[in-house]
Design an enzyme around this catalytic site. Structure first.
Site, PDB file in Angstrom:
ATOM      1  N   CYS A 111       0.817  -1.238   0.000  1.00  0.00           N
ATOM      2  CA  CYS A 111       0.000   0.000   0.000  1.00  0.00           C
ATOM      3  C   CYS A 111       0.843   1.278   0.000  1.00  0.00           C
ATOM      4  CB  CYS A 111      -0.952   0.001   1.183  1.00  0.00           C
ATOM      5  SG  CYS A 111      -2.178  -1.310   1.090  1.00  0.00           S
ATOM      6  N   HIS A 253      -3.025   7.799   1.841  1.00  0.00           N
ATOM      7  CA  HIS A 253      -3.414   6.488   1.299  1.00  0.00           C
ATOM      8  C   HIS A 253      -4.766   6.121   1.900  1.00  0.00           C
ATOM      9  CE1 HIS A 253      -3.786   2.264   0.704  1.00  0.00           C
ATOM     10  NE2 HIS A 253      -3.459   1.963   1.952  1.00  0.00           N
ATOM     11  N   ASN A 283      -9.983   0.392  -0.390  1.00  0.00           N
ATOM     12  CA  ASN A 283      -8.527   0.520  -0.298  1.00  0.00           C
ATOM     13  C   ASN A 283      -7.897  -0.130  -1.529  1.00  0.00           C
ATOM     14  OD1 ASN A 283      -5.795   0.087   0.237  1.00  0.00           O
ATOM     15  ND2 ASN A 283      -6.109  -0.445   2.382  1.00  0.00           N
TER      16      ASN A 283
HETATM   17  O1  UT7 Z   1      -3.651  -0.410   3.494  1.00  0.00           O
HETATM   18  C1  UT7 Z   1      -2.579  -0.457   4.372  1.00  0.00           C
HETATM   19  C2  UT7 Z   1      -2.603  -1.639   5.268  1.00  0.00           C
HETATM   20  N1  UT7 Z   1      -3.867  -1.922   5.854  1.00  0.00           N
HETATM   21  C3  UT7 Z   1      -4.424  -1.142   6.792  1.00  0.00           C
HETATM   22  O2  UT7 Z   1      -3.968  -0.087   7.119  1.00  0.00           O
HETATM   23  C4  UT7 Z   1      -5.628  -1.698   7.514  1.00  0.00           C
HETATM   24  C5  UT7 Z   1      -5.486  -1.490   8.991  1.00  0.00           C
HETATM   25  N2  UT7 Z   1      -6.520  -2.116   9.795  1.00  0.00           N
HETATM   26  C6  UT7 Z   1      -7.828  -1.755   9.746  1.00  0.00           C
HETATM   27  O3  UT7 Z   1      -8.216  -0.920   8.955  1.00  0.00           O
HETATM   28  C7  UT7 Z   1      -8.766  -2.364  10.764  1.00  0.00           C
HETATM   29  O4  UT7 Z   1      -8.010  -3.066  11.696  1.00  0.00           O
HETATM   30  C8  UT7 Z   1      -9.814  -3.309  10.141  1.00  0.00           C
HETATM   31  C9  UT7 Z   1     -10.826  -2.501   9.351  1.00  0.00           C
HETATM   32  C10 UT7 Z   1      -9.130  -4.328   9.251  1.00  0.00           C
HETATM   33  C11 UT7 Z   1     -10.578  -4.038  11.236  1.00  0.00           C
HETATM   34  O5  UT7 Z   1     -11.166  -3.107  12.131  1.00  0.00           O
HETATM   35  P1  UT7 Z   1     -10.939  -3.255  13.689  1.00  0.00           P
HETATM   36  O6  UT7 Z   1     -11.755  -2.217  14.328  1.00  0.00           O
HETATM   37  O7  UT7 Z   1      -9.456  -3.226  13.952  1.00  0.00           O
HETATM   38  O8  UT7 Z   1     -11.546  -4.650  14.000  1.00  0.00           O
HETATM   39  P2  UT7 Z   1     -10.830  -5.946  14.620  1.00  0.00           P
HETATM   40  O9  UT7 Z   1      -9.905  -6.566  13.627  1.00  0.00           O
HETATM   41  O10 UT7 Z   1     -10.275  -5.581  15.944  1.00  0.00           O
HETATM   42  O11 UT7 Z   1     -12.059  -6.903  14.814  1.00  0.00           O
HETATM   43  C12 UT7 Z   1     -13.130  -6.582  15.733  1.00  0.00           C
HETATM   44  C13 UT7 Z   1     -14.175  -7.671  15.623  1.00  0.00           C
HETATM   45  C14 UT7 Z   1     -13.596  -9.075  15.700  1.00  0.00           C
HETATM   46  O12 UT7 Z   1     -14.502  -9.874  16.403  1.00  0.00           O
HETATM   47  P3  UT7 Z   1     -14.247 -10.202  17.953  1.00  0.00           P
HETATM   48  O13 UT7 Z   1     -12.927 -10.907  17.996  1.00  0.00           O
HETATM   49  O14 UT7 Z   1     -14.228  -8.869  18.640  1.00  0.00           O
HETATM   50  O15 UT7 Z   1     -15.427 -11.057  18.294  1.00  0.00           O
HETATM   51  C15 UT7 Z   1     -13.536  -9.514  14.254  1.00  0.00           C
HETATM   52  O16 UT7 Z   1     -13.637 -10.917  14.109  1.00  0.00           O
HETATM   53  O17 UT7 Z   1     -14.823  -7.585  14.352  1.00  0.00           O
HETATM   54  C16 UT7 Z   1     -14.762  -8.852  13.696  1.00  0.00           C
HETATM   55  N3  UT7 Z   1     -14.698  -8.610  12.264  1.00  0.00           N
HETATM   56  C17 UT7 Z   1     -15.807  -8.393  11.534  1.00  0.00           C
HETATM   57  N4  UT7 Z   1     -17.110  -8.379  11.866  1.00  0.00           N
HETATM   58  C18 UT7 Z   1     -17.983  -8.114  10.875  1.00  0.00           C
HETATM   59  C19 UT7 Z   1     -13.606  -8.513  11.465  1.00  0.00           C
HETATM   60  N5  UT7 Z   1     -13.990  -8.254  10.202  1.00  0.00           N
HETATM   61  C20 UT7 Z   1     -15.331  -8.178  10.222  1.00  0.00           C
HETATM   62  C21 UT7 Z   1     -16.300  -7.914   9.238  1.00  0.00           C
HETATM   63  N6  UT7 Z   1     -17.607  -7.897   9.603  1.00  0.00           N
HETATM   64  N7  UT7 Z   1     -15.975  -7.667   7.943  1.00  0.00           N
END
Ligand code: UT7
Length: 345
Positions: A111, A253, A283
């Protein structure tokens, strides 16, 4: 000192719109979760038969038209999703643009690809190897996503954004300022495709199917992204001899809207300064800054004479930032037609 000056901008996106509800139709997710966690409402994905190279050629053609030229000395393609693992995508893109014979190579910084690609283009010009360069960030990122992995499938998307650069002087509008780049390979596992490369192939064992897909440890990546994007943006402004008060528009980005907001806040910028299209583009990795520059320019959100601050973060880990004054130019953007193979089904 020779500078690299932006003289043309173009972008190309696939015709297929994938909404959050489309994804919620087969994944355990919801429009509400995706919007609130990422700011994304829809994204564009390629149909079968359309590749990174196809998007890159279309964006490159528009950037050349925007610059009013039909040939450059070098083509750089920044991508995580080359048409083939070998050879690079850039030579074929150059030939398809009618430029067989020119220097052409790929850059992979995931990215952060657009900024690493830009640095490569600036370097070619500064070293006197090229007077003009076409730099294209292009991704068919949907092709490496695990369709069943809700944590990545809802975020990443496809598109291409391109800029034409020419040799010029550092005080001209469009002159790319000092580019700050960094990396931390100790965290390479946070964003990866484990299989398909020499490490897995030389082991002589078959990798499990999921190892051929893109994997990301999102929560950990998030923290590093905010820290690194903010720090490199600050460093780029200092290197340019400027302060945050000199920034008119912030062009991050498009990882996730929450990341853009958090970085903007750390930098002391007001929300109205931040340019964004993540809500309808998702993204697009190495393509995102290029697509954003083209779209915001076409939409009249970027004005000639405004000082822009660009920053990105990606797998590697990698990060970077730079600044430039937006030049007077006419940007172009297109939606590609559906490929014949997709129309037939
Ligand atoms: O492009 C450059 C590199 N990439 C990035 O910069 C991305 C960086 N990361 C992010 O943008 C965020 O971490 C995400 C959007 C990927 C995820 O958001 P988050 O607020 O960090 O969520 P999380 O990974 O902490 O997950 C929270 C919960 C989890 O469930 P539990 O363990 O709390 O029960 C996940 O399993 O949300 C769950 N989850 C989802 N639920 C519904 C993860 N993906 C999804 C989904 N729909 N699509």
């Amino acid at each position: 000192m020779t500078a690299a000056v932006v003289t043309g901008v173009g972008a190309a996106i696939p015709p297929r719109v994938v909404t959050n509800d489309d994804l919620a139709g087969y994944l355990d997710t919801s429009d509400e979760w995706i919007r609130s966690r990422t700011g994304i409402a829809s994204r564009r994905w390629v149909d079968p038969g359309m590749s990174t190279g196809d998007l890159a050629v279309a964006a490159g053609e528009l950037a050349l038209r925007s610059a009013g030229i039909d040939r450059v000395d070098a083509v750089v393609v920044a991508t995580t999703t080359p048409d083939r693992l070998c050879p690079a995508t850039a030579p074929e893109v150059a030939t398809r643009l009618g430029m067989t014979g020119v220097s052409a190579h790929d850059v992979n910084a995931v990215c952060t690809g657009f900024l690493y690609g830009l640095a490569s283009a600036v370097g070619l010009i500064a070293a006197g190897n090229a007077q003009t360069v076409l730099m294209i960030g292009a991704e068919a990122f949907s092709t490496i996503l695990d369709p069943q992995d809700r944590s990545t499938a809802v975020i990443f998307a496809d598109g291409a954004g391109a800029v034409v650069l020419r040799a010029g002087s550092p005080d001209e509008p469009g002159a790319v300022g000092p580019i700050v780049l960094g990396s931390d390979g100790s965290l390479s596992d946070l964003i990866q495709i484990p299989a398909g490369g020499s490490r897995q192939r030389s082991a002589g064992t078959l990798a499990p199917p999921e190892d051929h897909f893109f994997q990301m440890r999102g929560r950990e990546v998030y923290r590093h992204a905010v820290e690194r994007m903010a720090a490199s943006a600050q460093e780029a402004m200092v290197k340019a001899g400027l302060s945050m008060a000199d920034v008119d528009k912030f062009v991050p980005h498009q990882a996730n809207n929450r990341i853009s907001v958090a970085v903007g806040e750390r930098l002391g910028l007001v929300p109205a300064q931040t340019v964004s299209n993540v809500d309808h583009m998702g993204n697009t990795a190495a393509a995102s800054i290029g697509v954003l520059l083209a779209e915001a320019s076409v939409d009249g959100e970027l004005h000639a004479g405004e000082r822009l601050l660009l920053t990105a973060f990606g797998g590697g880990l990698t990060w970077g930032a730079t600044t430039l004054v937006w030049p007077a130019l006419t940007a172009h953007m297109t939606v590609l037609p559906r490929p014949v193979s997709a129309v037939a089904v």
